[in-house]
Design an enzyme around this catalytic site. Structure first.
Site, PDB file in Angstrom:
ATOM      1  N   ARG A  21       0.021  24.019 -36.624  1.00 20.43           N
ATOM      2  CA  ARG A  21      -0.946  24.926 -37.326  1.00 20.43           C
ATOM      3  C   ARG A  21      -1.132  25.985 -36.087  1.00 20.43           C
ATOM      4  O   ARG A  21      -1.078  25.514 -34.943  1.00 20.43           O
ATOM      5  CB  ARG A  21      -2.110  23.739 -37.112  1.00 20.43           C
ATOM      6  CG  ARG A  21      -2.728  23.681 -38.544  1.00 20.43           C
ATOM      7  CD  ARG A  21      -3.882  22.728 -38.577  1.00 20.43           C
ATOM      8  NE  ARG A  21      -3.607  21.713 -39.609  1.00 20.43           N
ATOM      9  CZ  ARG A  21      -4.627  20.756 -39.594  1.00 20.43           C
ATOM     10  NH1 ARG A  21      -5.716  20.757 -39.142  1.00 20.43           N
ATOM     11  NH2 ARG A  21      -4.469  19.905 -40.858  1.00 20.43           N
ATOM     12  N   SER A 112      -5.888  22.706 -43.262  1.00 14.87           N
ATOM     13  CA  SER A 112      -7.019  21.668 -43.655  1.00 14.87           C
ATOM     14  C   SER A 112      -8.380  22.072 -43.464  1.00 14.87           C
ATOM     15  O   SER A 112      -8.717  23.115 -44.358  1.00 14.87           O
ATOM     16  CB  SER A 112      -6.955  20.369 -42.699  1.00 14.87           C
ATOM     17  OG  SER A 112      -7.658  19.276 -43.211  1.00 14.87           O
ATOM     18  N   HIS A 113      -9.138  21.811 -42.803  1.00 15.02           N
ATOM     19  CA  HIS A 113     -10.539  22.122 -42.569  1.00 15.02           C
ATOM     20  C   HIS A 113     -10.663  23.501 -41.804  1.00 15.02           C
ATOM     21  O   HIS A 113     -11.905  23.742 -41.725  1.00 15.02           O
ATOM     22  CB  HIS A 113     -11.469  20.939 -42.166  1.00 15.02           C
ATOM     23  CG  HIS A 113     -10.767  20.425 -40.757  1.00 15.02           C
ATOM     24  ND1 HIS A 113      -9.691  19.768 -40.702  1.00 15.02           N
ATOM     25  CD2 HIS A 113     -11.080  20.839 -39.473  1.00 15.02           C
ATOM     26  CE1 HIS A 113      -9.396  19.493 -39.387  1.00 15.02           C
ATOM     27  NE2 HIS A 113     -10.207  19.939 -38.561  1.00 15.02           N
ATOM     28  N   LYS A 125       3.390  21.276 -43.088  1.00 17.88           N
ATOM     29  CA  LYS A 125       3.492  19.853 -42.896  1.00 17.88           C
ATOM     30  C   LYS A 125       4.424  19.264 -43.762  1.00 17.88           C
ATOM     31  O   LYS A 125       4.669  19.476 -44.946  1.00 17.88           O
ATOM     32  CB  LYS A 125       2.069  19.020 -43.264  1.00 17.88           C
ATOM     33  CG  LYS A 125       2.120  17.790 -42.587  1.00 17.88           C
ATOM     34  CD  LYS A 125       0.777  17.059 -42.636  1.00 17.88           C
ATOM     35  CE  LYS A 125       0.493  16.823 -43.962  1.00 17.88           C
ATOM     36  NZ  LYS A 125      -0.751  15.766 -44.071  1.00 17.88           N
ATOM     37  N   ASP A 276     -12.525  18.870 -48.174  1.00 14.65           N
ATOM     38  CA  ASP A 276     -12.054  20.051 -47.074  1.00 14.65           C
ATOM     39  C   ASP A 276     -11.058  20.693 -47.980  1.00 14.65           C
ATOM     40  O   ASP A 276     -10.794  20.754 -49.004  1.00 14.65           O
ATOM     41  CB  ASP A 276     -11.772  19.352 -45.614  1.00 14.65           C
ATOM     42  CG  ASP A 276     -10.370  18.753 -45.789  1.00 14.65           C
ATOM     43  OD1 ASP A 276     -10.016  18.401 -47.232  1.00 14.65           O
ATOM     44  OD2 ASP A 276      -9.430  18.564 -44.942  1.00 14.65           O
ATOM     45  N   ASP A 278      -7.877  21.073 -48.010  1.00 15.43           N
ATOM     46  CA  ASP A 278      -6.611  20.592 -48.705  1.00 15.43           C
ATOM     47  C   ASP A 278      -7.228  19.361 -49.477  1.00 15.43           C
ATOM     48  O   ASP A 278      -6.217  18.626 -49.839  1.00 15.43           O
ATOM     49  CB  ASP A 278      -5.535  20.321 -47.712  1.00 15.43           C
ATOM     50  CG  ASP A 278      -5.838  19.327 -46.845  1.00 15.43           C
ATOM     51  OD1 ASP A 278      -6.914  19.413 -46.318  1.00 15.43           O
ATOM     52  OD2 ASP A 278      -5.215  18.845 -46.139  1.00 15.43           O
ATOM     53  N   ASP A 280      -7.977  16.277 -48.654  1.00 14.82           N
ATOM     54  CA  ASP A 280      -7.829  14.808 -47.981  1.00 14.82           C
ATOM     55  C   ASP A 280      -9.117  14.232 -47.481  1.00 14.82           C
ATOM     56  O   ASP A 280      -9.177  13.276 -47.255  1.00 14.82           O
ATOM     57  CB  ASP A 280      -6.490  14.930 -47.276  1.00 14.82           C
ATOM     58  CG  ASP A 280      -6.888  15.682 -46.355  1.00 14.82           C
ATOM     59  OD1 ASP A 280      -7.782  16.511 -45.938  1.00 14.82           O
ATOM     60  OD2 ASP A 280      -5.781  15.691 -45.369  1.00 14.82           O
ATOM     61  N   ARG A 281     -10.243  15.013 -47.142  1.00  8.92           N
ATOM     62  CA  ARG A 281     -11.445  14.490 -46.728  1.00  8.92           C
ATOM     63  C   ARG A 281     -12.642  14.307 -47.493  1.00  8.92           C
ATOM     64  O   ARG A 281     -12.454  15.168 -48.735  1.00  8.92           O
ATOM     65  CB  ARG A 281     -11.946  15.495 -45.354  1.00  8.92           C
ATOM     66  CG  ARG A 281     -10.929  15.493 -44.241  1.00  8.92           C
ATOM     67  CD  ARG A 281     -11.401  16.425 -42.974  1.00  8.92           C
ATOM     68  NE  ARG A 281     -10.585  16.482 -42.104  1.00  8.92           N
ATOM     69  CZ  ARG A 281     -11.089  16.393 -40.829  1.00  8.92           C
ATOM     70  NH1 ARG A 281     -12.111  16.840 -40.435  1.00  8.92           N
ATOM     71  NH2 ARG A 281      -9.902  16.599 -39.905  1.00  8.92           N
ATOM     72  N   THR A 343      -4.948   8.468 -33.771  1.00  9.95           N
ATOM     73  CA  THR A 343      -5.504   9.361 -34.663  1.00  9.95           C
ATOM     74  C   THR A 343      -4.457   9.887 -35.574  1.00  9.95           C
ATOM     75  O   THR A 343      -3.520  10.410 -34.969  1.00  9.95           O
ATOM     76  CB  THR A 343      -6.474  10.213 -33.961  1.00  9.95           C
ATOM     77  OG1 THR A 343      -7.476   9.594 -33.370  1.00  9.95           O
ATOM     78  CG2 THR A 343      -6.978  11.425 -34.872  1.00  9.95           C
ATOM     79  N   GLU A 363     -12.710   8.418 -38.759  1.00  7.06           N
ATOM     80  CA  GLU A 363     -13.920   8.930 -38.572  1.00  7.06           C
ATOM     81  C   GLU A 363     -14.220  10.303 -39.073  1.00  7.06           C
ATOM     82  O   GLU A 363     -15.278  10.612 -39.077  1.00  7.06           O
ATOM     83  CB  GLU A 363     -14.374   8.476 -37.206  1.00  7.06           C
ATOM     84  CG  GLU A 363     -13.685   9.146 -36.168  1.00  7.06           C
ATOM     85  CD  GLU A 363     -13.274  10.847 -36.034  1.00  7.06           C
ATOM     86  OE1 GLU A 363     -14.525  11.337 -36.314  1.00  7.06           O
ATOM     87  OE2 GLU A 363     -12.294  11.123 -35.917  1.00  7.06           O
ATOM     88  N   SER A 364     -13.148  10.804 -39.174  1.00  4.54           N
ATOM     89  CA  SER A 364     -13.043  12.196 -39.372  1.00  4.54           C
ATOM     90  C   SER A 364     -13.120  12.715 -40.888  1.00  4.54           C
ATOM     91  O   SER A 364     -12.594  13.688 -41.106  1.00  4.54           O
ATOM     92  CB  SER A 364     -11.841  12.886 -38.578  1.00  4.54           C
ATOM     93  OG  SER A 364     -10.557  12.400 -39.215  1.00  4.54           O
ATOM     94  N   LYS A 375      -4.911  10.537 -46.935  1.00  7.57           N
ATOM     95  CA  LYS A 375      -6.232  10.357 -47.092  1.00  7.57           C
ATOM     96  C   LYS A 375      -6.540  11.226 -48.263  1.00  7.57           C
ATOM     97  O   LYS A 375      -5.798  12.084 -48.839  1.00  7.57           O
ATOM     98  CB  LYS A 375      -7.001  10.555 -46.062  1.00  7.57           C
ATOM     99  CG  LYS A 375      -6.792  12.181 -45.454  1.00  7.57           C
ATOM    100  CD  LYS A 375      -7.772  12.182 -44.261  1.00  7.57           C
ATOM    101  CE  LYS A 375      -7.825  13.333 -43.320  1.00  7.57           C
ATOM    102  NZ  LYS A 375      -6.608  13.777 -42.446  1.00  7.57           N
TER     103      LYS A 375
HETATM  104  C1  VG1 Z   1      -8.295  15.558 -36.812  1.00  6.12           C
HETATM  105  C2  VG1 Z   1      -9.080  14.620 -37.031  1.00  6.12           C
HETATM  106  C3  VG1 Z   1      -7.981  13.436 -37.518  1.00  6.12           C
HETATM  107  C4  VG1 Z   1      -7.346  13.868 -38.716  1.00  6.12           C
HETATM  108  C5  VG1 Z   1      -6.832  15.196 -38.421  1.00  6.12           C
HETATM  109  C6  VG1 Z   1      -5.946  16.059 -39.693  1.00  6.12           C
HETATM  110  O1  VG1 Z   1      -7.303  15.813 -35.636  1.00  6.12           O
HETATM  111  O2  VG1 Z   1      -9.512  14.135 -35.983  1.00  6.12           O
HETATM  112  O3  VG1 Z   1      -8.802  12.150 -37.855  1.00  6.12           O
HETATM  113  O4  VG1 Z   1      -6.173  12.895 -39.083  1.00  6.12           O
HETATM  114  O5  VG1 Z   1      -7.756  16.116 -37.905  1.00  6.12           O
HETATM  115  O6  VG1 Z   1      -7.015  16.042 -40.684  1.00  6.12           O
HETATM  116  P1  VG1 Z   1      -7.747  15.983 -34.343  1.00  6.12           P
HETATM  117  O7  VG1 Z   1      -6.331  15.935 -33.523  1.00  6.12           O
HETATM  118  O8  VG1 Z   1      -8.370  17.378 -34.392  1.00  6.12           O
HETATM  119  O9  VG1 Z   1      -8.869  14.957 -33.788  1.00  6.12           O
HETATM  120  V1  VG1 Z   1      -6.956  17.315 -41.794  1.00  6.12           V
HETATM  121  O10 VG1 Z   1      -7.975  17.005 -42.833  1.00  6.12           O
HETATM  122  O11 VG1 Z   1      -5.782  17.894 -41.246  1.00  6.12           O
HETATM  123  O12 VG1 Z   1      -5.595  16.875 -42.465  1.00  6.12           O
HETATM  124 CO    CO Z   2      -7.630  18.129 -44.786  1.00  9.16          CO
END
Ligand code: VG1
Ligand code: CO
Length: 542
Positions: A21, A112-113, A125, A276, A278, A280-281, A343, A363-364, A375
């Site tokens: 990223r 992602s987010h 990825k 979010d 992509d 997955d959240r 994580t 938890e995210s 997810k």
């Molecule tokens: C964060 C979250 C983690 C999640 C990751 C990818 O990582 O804490 O739980 O798996 O994002 O999520 P970090 O290292 O910033 O805490 V997402 O929706 O990319 O795919």
């Molecule tokens: Co995501």
């Protein structure tokens, strides 16, 4: 025609928690995408003539990156590449497509987010044949390769029309542009009782789903408003936009505050949800009832058997270490194992493949099951809907009953975003030095039972992940966890996770921040947060 292009390595292509990223401008550097993708292929074996799935969350630079990936995949010998129409596939849809087509792997373009647009973030990825994120063994090999790469292979050909369904030739490979929703929707129909959920909506159940101008829009519209008959307008921000309309596609209490306000206000629908960038959240808020992702995992696990896809019960639960222990209480009651992993979704893959767990969560705002290896935001929403329909109760009643039966794990995460990286590393080092002195010490009304820097040995392949976060665990089950984010693109982000358990029903309805106030104060003191980061307040509280 295949060409071999000489190149020089970029030293910074280290994949983080979820792939590579960086800022969009970094990915726009000539050869940057090409180098990384060739580095991935250089670390894989046996894909000649096989299928690759490619799709992204539609963010800025998605189409350009996909055109390059298609040419490189064809030049390297993939036989068939499946691409979502317009280059859009949600992350769980990529996972589903890899699995249902027996593809060799897939490439997901997403940050992602994180925000998008020309000044936002981008990411790449690689997912393996089980549909899940590549394990660390592969991501480390790719990083090593990226540091010495000196050439990539590419097919010279005009751009492919990503918007037209059908198959075209690219070098010796065929590229198939596929509908992005159909395969995923078919999978959802095998897991949930669509007729029952249709009846729920027909009976006047109201919902607001915010796709945050990102990848889930087409899926949510087709499934919620289409197949399930939710009222038109249920899905908002349903068109994927390259800059997500200028917002962060992060379904949390900061960036989806409007949903929270709606759910707590006088005209709240029965269910508010969001996903979010992509897809997955997920965010779940019932009428007057915010559900933390950790509680959502526990509640879904406790009720999953109500949905047809999980009728026979679940084999086990896995949660990331910082996720609250609410799910552990459910596992204990069901008499099934619970696994605590570092994580990142990649750590769930082996457990799911081995059939040791059925449901996983972080938890995210991430929850998912063995139906894919990512997810899955919309899956979580559909499981909630199916449970609501089966139980004939709203979110609040379900959550209150859950707390009464299992106890409540008050939970919050405080993020200190974009702090100085040296300061953040020094903070973690300081905590590491503190660890040996903590057990037995008393802070306010609590004794420290245990403190460590979390490490994990994978029970399936024995691989080990160390230095995954500092845990301070109190004898009453409360915890403070510190770790640095692996998904940011500027400076460092410190995440502090705080949790305490409340078994007394009469005390389960306090304000979360108030209930955790003493632990929050302690988290500042123990970590010396202000000294190391210059911040006395977090930027985001979830
Ligand atoms: C964060 C979250 C983690 C999640 C990751 C990818 O990582 O804490 O739980 O798996 O994002 O999520 P970090 O290292 O910033 O805490 V997402 O929706 O990319 O795919
Ligand atoms: Co995501």
């Amino acid at each position: 025609m295949t060409r071999i292009v000489a190149t020089t390595p970029f030293p910074d292509q280290r994949p983080g928690t979820s792939g590579l990223r960086k800022k969009v401008s970094v990915f726009q550097t000539p050869n940057y995408v090409e180098n990384f993708v060739q580095s991935v292929f250089d670390c894989l074996e046996g894909f000649q003539g096989q299928t690759l799935v490619v799709g992204g969350d539609g963010r800025y630079h998605n189409r350009e990156a996909i055109q390059a990936i298609l040419r490189i995949a064809a030049a390297n010998g993939f036989g068939r590449v499946l691409v979502g129409r317009g280059g859009v596939l949600s992350t769980p849809a990529v996972s589903a497509l890899i699995r249902s087509t027996g593809a060799f792997g897939g490439i997901i373009l997403s940050a992602s987010h994180n925000p998008g647009g020309p000044h936002g973030d981008f990411g790449i990825k690689y997912n393996i044949g089980n549909g899940g994120p590549a394990p660390e063994k592969i991501t480390e090999a790719v990083f090593a390769r990226s540091k010495v790469i000196d050439r990539y292979k590419i097919v010279d050909a005009p751009d492919i029309d990503l918007d037209r369904l059908g198959t075209v030739k690219l070098g010796d490979a065929s590229v198939e542009i596929v509908d992005c929703v159909a395969n995923y929707q078919a999978l959802m129909e095998t897991l949930f009782d669509f007729a029952r959920i249709r009846k729920l909506f027909a009976g006047g159940f109201t919902m607001r789903f915010d796709a945050m101008s990102a990848a889930t829009g087409p899926y949510a519209k087709a499934i919620l408003e289409g197949a399930l008959g939710a009222a038109p307008g249920t899905v908002i921000n349903g068109e994927p936009l390259p800059d997500f309309g200028g917002h962060h596609p992060d379904p949390n209490l900061v960036h989806a505050k409007h949903l929270y306000d709606l759910a707590m206000g006088p005209s709240a629908p029965d269910l508010c949800a969001a996903s979010d960038g992509d897809g997955d959240r997920n965010l779940i808020i019932g009428r007057q009832a915010f559900v933390t992702p950790s509680d959502s995992l526990a509640i879904l696990a406790a009720n999953a058997h109500l949905a047809p896809g999980y009728r026979k019960g679940i084999a086990g639960i896995a949660r990331s270490m910082p996720t609250s222990a609410a799910a552990d209480r459910v596992a204990a009651k069901l008499g099934i194992p619970v696994f605590e992993t570092p994580t990142g979704w990649k750590f769930f893959g082996n457990l799911l493949d081995a059939g040791m767990v059925t449901i996983c969560g972080e938890e995210s705002a991430g929850t998912g099951s063995n139906h894919v290896r990512e997810k899955d935001g919309l899956w979580a929403v559909l499981l909630w809907l199916d449970i609501i329909a089966a139980r004939g109760q709203g979110v609040k009643a379900i959550q209150d009953e859950h707390w009464a039966a299992y106890g409540r794990n008050y939970y919050t995460r405080h993020d200190y975003e974009e702090v100085d990286a040296d300061g953040a590393n020094a903070l973690v080092e300081g905590l590491r030095r503190l660890i040996p002195s903590l057990p037995g010490r008393r802070f306010g009304s609590r004794d420290v039972a245990r403190a460590d820097d979390f490490s994990y040995r994978d029970p399936v392949d024995d691989s080990e992940a160390t230095r995954q976060g500092i845990r301070v665990i109190f004898s009453d089950g409360a915890r403070i966890v510190y770790r640095l984010s692996g998904t940011g693109t500027a400076g460092a982000t410190l995440r502090v996770y705080i949790e305490s358990f409340e078994g007394d029903v009469a005390r389960q309805h306090a304000d979360t921040q108030a209930a955790l106030a003493d632990l929050v104060t302690l988290s500042h003191a123990l970590g010396e947060i202000e000294r190391y980061t210059g911040r006395d307040q977090p930027t985001v509280i979830t």
